[in-house]
Design a protein around this motif. Structure first.
Motif, PDB file in Angstrom:
ATOM      1  N   GLU A 189      -8.048  -8.720  -1.752  1.00  0.00           N
ATOM      2  CA  GLU A 189      -8.388  -9.964  -2.172  1.00  0.00           C
ATOM      3  C   GLU A 189      -8.921 -10.646  -1.066  1.00  0.00           C
ATOM      4  O   GLU A 189      -9.888 -11.620  -1.150  1.00  0.00           O
ATOM      5  N   LYS A 228      -0.037  -5.641  -9.606  1.00  0.00           N
ATOM      6  CA  LYS A 228      -1.348  -4.992  -9.028  1.00  0.00           C
ATOM      7  C   LYS A 228      -1.359  -4.931  -7.694  1.00  0.00           C
ATOM      8  O   LYS A 228      -1.793  -3.681  -7.375  1.00  0.00           O
ATOM      9  N   THR A 229      -1.194  -5.721  -7.127  1.00  0.00           N
ATOM     10  CA  THR A 229      -1.414  -5.503  -5.678  1.00  0.00           C
ATOM     11  C   THR A 229      -0.380  -4.375  -5.287  1.00  0.00           C
ATOM     12  O   THR A 229      -0.582  -3.582  -3.978  1.00  0.00           O
ATOM     13  N   PHE A 262      -1.664  -1.223  -5.939  1.00  0.00           N
ATOM     14  CA  PHE A 262      -2.545  -0.760  -4.981  1.00  0.00           C
ATOM     15  C   PHE A 262      -2.047  -0.115  -3.606  1.00  0.00           C
ATOM     16  O   PHE A 262      -2.560   0.858  -3.310  1.00  0.00           O
ATOM     17  N   ASP A 264     -10.373  -5.155  -4.816  1.00  0.00           N
ATOM     18  CA  ASP A 264      -9.365  -6.493  -5.328  1.00  0.00           C
ATOM     19  C   ASP A 264     -10.212  -7.514  -5.381  1.00  0.00           C
ATOM     20  O   ASP A 264     -10.788  -8.116  -4.074  1.00  0.00           O
ATOM     21  N   GLU A 265     -10.733  -8.138  -6.589  1.00  0.00           N
ATOM     22  CA  GLU A 265     -11.567  -9.348  -6.573  1.00  0.00           C
ATOM     23  C   GLU A 265     -12.682  -9.098  -5.836  1.00  0.00           C
ATOM     24  O   GLU A 265     -13.225  -9.960  -4.752  1.00  0.00           O
ATOM     25  N   SER A 286      -9.784  -4.523  -9.521  1.00  0.00           N
ATOM     26  CA  SER A 286      -8.656  -5.725  -9.781  1.00  0.00           C
ATOM     27  C   SER A 286      -9.628  -7.071  -9.984  1.00  0.00           C
ATOM     28  O   SER A 286     -10.201  -7.181  -8.787  1.00  0.00           O
TER      29      SER A 286
END
Length: 310
Positions: A76, A44-45, A48, A148-149, A179
């Motif tokens: 995140e 995922k990262t 991104f 992200d989070e 995410s």
């Protein structure tokens, strides 16, 4: 037809023999929100970073319809200089991004930090730091936002406030990619769900479509009016077992039932036509977490089978 804000086309990112992202294709339309989900290390990262142009793909293409300065990103884990104030921090980021400095006070007000904007960040709680991270992502009025989070460290009120802001941005045409591991928060917040597993995109659809594709049973909670009728109800419900419906558990006055989507309507009609009385019935749709766990388990099982075959 909606215009795409982001298009990822058959993208692979390799580090030696390891594919962090493997032949992934997806798109995000203008004014659309999607959730990008996956286990730690799923890619995922990396995706991104590829989407933002921070790293280049090994193969495939990434296209965005906005300028890079129109992208907002909340990582995140974001770090700040503890000796700076929130106001100084946003001014610093605004200059880096070439965003109007006059936005700073308004954004601090928007995220609820205006009363504390002169305080040093070292005095901030985790939730206040998260609000500041969100604030820097909003500088420049981004048309494409990666989060992200985003709710990490926020209390329930803070989470709702954050999603209210995001929803307004979406209504104004901003595209948002979330995410998060807090899946229940995203169920009613996004149009599409994209799930990654070991660098591969294993799902990319609406939640309703993923529910249908999963072939997983729904859960029905049946509360009985008269506890003395529990035994009679159990006999009656068991007669529907051939359809794949079964009683998972029971309490003093409630049956917890697993029911195939194919016979759900027939089963509810079966219950309501019964001479026995009941107090309430709850049909619980599959949650995003249910679907996510099932898909990841299926992938793990498939990978294990492939290893054995090799």
């Amino acid at each position: 037809m909606s215009e795409a804000a982001l298009v990822v086309d058959q993208v692979t990112k390799s580090y030696g023999d390891f594919n962090a992202v493997n032949n992934v294709s997806l798109s995000v339309n203008k004014g659309e929100a999607i959730a990008l989900l996956g286990h730690n290390g799923a890619g995922k990262t990396t995706l991104f970073k590829l989407a933002q142009g921070l790293i280049k793909p090994t193969s495939g293409t990434v296209s965005i319809t906005c300028k890079k300065s129109d992208i907002g990103y909340l990582p995140e884990n974001i770090s700040f200089y503890d000796q700076m104030s929130a106001e100084e921090t946003l001014v610093y980021y605004a200059r880096l991004k070439n965003a109007p400095l006059k936005q700073v006070n308004g954004i601090l007000e928007l995220v609820g930090l205006a009363p504390f904007q002169k305080r040093r960040i070292r005095t901030y709680s985790k939730g206040m730091r998260q609000r500041l991270g969100f604030a820097q992502a909003l500088l420049g009025n981004p048309s494409l936002l990666f989060l992200d989070e985003p709710t990490g460290g926020l209390d329930p009120v803070g989470r709702e406030e954050l999603f209210e802001i995001i929803n307004k941005l979406i209504c104004q045409g901003t595209s948002v990619v979330f995410s998060s591991h807090v899946l229940r928060e995203l169920e009613n917040k996004v149009e599409k769900i994209a799930i990654m597993h070991s660098g591969n995109l294993i799902a990319n659809d609406t939640l309703d479509n993923l529910r249908r594709q999963s072939n997983m049973p729904s859960h029905i909670n049946l509360k009985i009016s008269d506890k003395a009728q529990m035994a009679n109800w159990e006999i009656y419900l068991s007669s529907f077992a051939d359809s794949g419906t079964k009683i998972l558990n029971k309490s003093n006055d409630t049956f917890y039932i697993s029911c195939s989507d194919k016979v759900k309507k027939a089963f509810i009609l079966y219950i309501t036509a019964c001479d026995l009385s009941f107090e309430d019935i709850d049909v619980l749709p599959l949650s995003l977490a249910d679907i996510y766990i099932k898909m990841c388990q299926d992938q793990n099982s498939e990978q294990s089978t492939q290893k054995i075959a090799v």
